[in-house]
Motif scaffolding. Structure first.
Motif, PDB file in Angstrom:
ATOM      1  N   UNK A   8      44.264  22.609  39.583  1.00 43.73           N
ATOM      2  CA  UNK A   8      43.656  21.737  40.588  1.00 43.73           C
ATOM      3  C   UNK A   8      42.214  21.438  40.195  1.00 43.73           C
ATOM      4  N   UNK A   9      41.978  20.263  39.642  1.00 41.68           N
ATOM      5  CA  UNK A   9      40.645  19.885  39.169  1.00 41.68           C
ATOM      6  C   UNK A   9      39.644  19.732  40.311  1.00 41.68           C
ATOM      7  N   UNK A  10      40.137  19.494  41.540  1.00 38.13           N
ATOM      8  CA  UNK A  10      39.237  19.241  42.675  1.00 38.13           C
ATOM      9  C   UNK A  10      38.878  20.512  43.444  1.00 38.13           C
ATOM     10  N   UNK A  11      39.554  21.614  43.147  1.00 42.59           N
ATOM     11  CA  UNK A  11      39.373  22.841  43.938  1.00 42.59           C
ATOM     12  C   UNK A  11      38.104  23.584  43.555  1.00 42.59           C
ATOM     13  N   UNK A  12      37.535  24.290  44.521  1.00 44.35           N
ATOM     14  CA  UNK A  12      36.499  25.271  44.211  1.00 44.35           C
ATOM     15  C   UNK A  12      37.141  26.463  43.513  1.00 44.35           C
ATOM     16  N   UNK A  13      36.353  27.149  42.694  1.00 44.09           N
ATOM     17  CA  UNK A  13      36.851  28.286  41.923  1.00 44.09           C
ATOM     18  C   UNK A  13      35.966  29.499  42.164  1.00 44.09           C
ATOM     19  N   UNK A  14      36.598  30.615  42.497  1.00 42.16           N
ATOM     20  CA  UNK A  14      35.918  31.909  42.604  1.00 42.16           C
ATOM     21  C   UNK A  14      36.609  32.847  41.630  1.00 42.16           C
ATOM     22  N   UNK A  15      35.939  33.169  40.545  1.00 42.82           N
ATOM     23  CA  UNK A  15      36.531  34.009  39.511  1.00 42.82           C
ATOM     24  C   UNK A  15      35.809  35.355  39.482  1.00 42.82           C
ATOM     25  N   UNK A  16      36.579  36.426  39.596  1.00 46.12           N
ATOM     26  CA  UNK A  16      36.023  37.763  39.839  1.00 46.12           C
ATOM     27  C   UNK A  16      36.341  38.694  38.670  1.00 46.12           C
ATOM     28  N   UNK A  17      35.380  39.555  38.345  1.00 47.22           N
ATOM     29  CA  UNK A  17      35.620  40.611  37.349  1.00 47.22           C
ATOM     30  C   UNK A  17      35.969  41.915  38.067  1.00 47.22           C
ATOM     31  N   UNK A  18      36.961  42.618  37.550  1.00 49.84           N
ATOM     32  CA  UNK A  18      37.352  43.898  38.137  1.00 49.84           C
ATOM     33  C   UNK A  18      36.236  44.924  38.072  1.00 49.84           C
ATOM     34  N   UNK A  19      36.174  45.798  39.085  1.00 44.47           N
ATOM     35  CA  UNK A  19      35.111  46.794  39.215  1.00 44.47           C
ATOM     36  C   UNK A  19      35.400  48.116  38.505  1.00 44.47           C
ATOM     37  N   UNK A  20      36.595  48.252  37.949  1.00 38.32           N
ATOM     38  CA  UNK A  20      37.011  49.515  37.327  1.00 38.32           C
ATOM     39  C   UNK A  20      37.018  49.354  35.813  1.00 38.32           C
ATOM     40  N   UNK A  21      36.572  50.379  35.093  1.00 35.51           N
ATOM     41  CA  UNK A  21      36.636  50.348  33.627  1.00 35.51           C
ATOM     42  C   UNK A  21      37.648  51.381  33.134  1.00 35.51           C
ATOM     43  N   UNK A  22      38.516  50.943  32.226  1.00 40.69           N
ATOM     44  CA  UNK A  22      39.467  51.847  31.570  1.00 40.69           C
ATOM     45  C   UNK A  22      39.208  51.741  30.068  1.00 40.69           C
ATOM     46  N   UNK A  23      38.623  52.786  29.496  1.00 39.53           N
ATOM     47  CA  UNK A  23      38.232  52.754  28.075  1.00 39.53           C
ATOM     48  C   UNK A  23      37.397  51.510  27.759  1.00 39.53           C
ATOM     49  N   UNK A  24      36.492  51.191  28.695  1.00 40.14           N
ATOM     50  CA  UNK A  24      35.590  50.065  28.504  1.00 40.14           C
ATOM     51  C   UNK A  24      36.167  48.713  28.892  1.00 40.14           C
ATOM     52  N   UNK A  25      37.430  48.703  29.318  1.00 36.63           N
ATOM     53  CA  UNK A  25      38.085  47.435  29.672  1.00 36.63           C
ATOM     54  C   UNK A  25      38.099  47.238  31.182  1.00 36.63           C
ATOM     55  N   UNK A  26      37.589  46.090  31.670  1.00 36.78           N
ATOM     56  CA  UNK A  26      37.607  45.850  33.119  1.00 36.78           C
ATOM     57  C   UNK A  26      39.027  45.753  33.676  1.00 36.78           C
ATOM     58  N   UNK A  27      39.214  46.372  34.843  1.00 36.21           N
ATOM     59  CA  UNK A  27      40.462  46.298  35.605  1.00 36.21           C
ATOM     60  C   UNK A  27      40.096  46.211  37.086  1.00 36.21           C
ATOM     61  N   UNK A  28      41.105  45.909  37.901  1.00 32.15           N
ATOM     62  CA  UNK A  28      40.851  45.802  39.339  1.00 32.15           C
ATOM     63  C   UNK A  28      41.131  47.103  40.088  1.00 32.15           C
ATOM     64  N   UNK A  29      41.883  48.014  39.486  1.00 33.82           N
ATOM     65  CA  UNK A  29      42.103  49.347  40.083  1.00 33.82           C
ATOM     66  C   UNK A  29      42.574  50.293  38.985  1.00 33.82           C
TER      67      UNK A  29
END
Length: 201
Positions: free
Chosen positions: A37-58
């Motif tokens: 959707x080219x007309x939509x607003x976008x909210x892009x979030x980074x996960x708060x958890x790190x697993x071996x340096x890799x972001x995750x959400x849980x």
């Protein structure tokens, strides 16, 4: 939560909530939002958890084994963040469609499992069932697209089918789309999700 917000050209369109896979960032899924959707607003979030340096959400205990206590906590945290972001950026809190891949799809599904009004809809690319043995809220008027791979080693076919059934039992409108691939996200699956979105939103 670390994030990017881009205001769309049409405030009547849903806000797309982008949720990356393990090791991703808030930049990863922006090209998908543009295809959907080219007309939509976008909210892009980074996960708060790190697993071996890799972001995750849980957190997870092992491959495919979720830390349920952390999942519930992080789902509440993300839901509260959406409340605050809607206030800060002035978008409609009741008109959010999540676009999640893998770990991001799992937290999006968890939002639907725990909060009736968290999402208007969700595009779930290669999700798993976030929790079992709980009663889901009434999801009448909510929509979900599940993109699955017939040869996905991380997310077996039965997992996708079970998630579809659980969401449908909660009265959500669900489409399950199959690709003859593994866990990777293909153009065919993205195009199918975009088509589904245009038909429902």
């Amino acid at each position: 939560m670390k994030h990017i917000f881009r205001k769309g050209s049409n405030p009547a369109r849903p806000t797309l909530l982008l949720l990356h896979g393990t090791g991703g960032t808030e930049q990863d899924l922006i090209p998908l939002a543009e295809r959907i959707d080219e007309e939509a607003s976008v909210l892009s979030v980074r996960g708060n958890v790190l697993e071996n340096g890799m972001p995750r959400f849980f957190r997870r205990l092992a491959e495919g084994v979720f830390d349920e206590e952390d999942l519930v906590f992080r789902t509440r945290e993300l839901n509260q963040f959406l409340d605050e972001a809607a206030q800060e950026y002035g978008f409609d809190r009741e008109n959010i469609v999540a676009v999640g891949y893998s770990n991001g799809a799992n937290i999006a599904a968890s939002l639907m499992f725990h909060f009736q009004e968290a999402l208007k809809g969700a595009i779930l690319h290669h999700p798993m069932v976030p929790r079992r043995g709980i009663e889901l809220p009434d999801l009448t008027g909510r929509y979900a697209f599940i993109g699955a791979g017939t040869n996905d080693p991380i997310c077996p076919a039965a997992e996708s089918e079970e998630l579809q059934i659980l969401l449908q039992k909660a009265n959500a409108n669900v489409e399950l789309h199959w690709e003859n691939h593994g866990h990777q996200l293909t153009y065919g699956e993205v195009d199918a999700a975009a088509k589904w979105y245009k038909e429902n939103f």
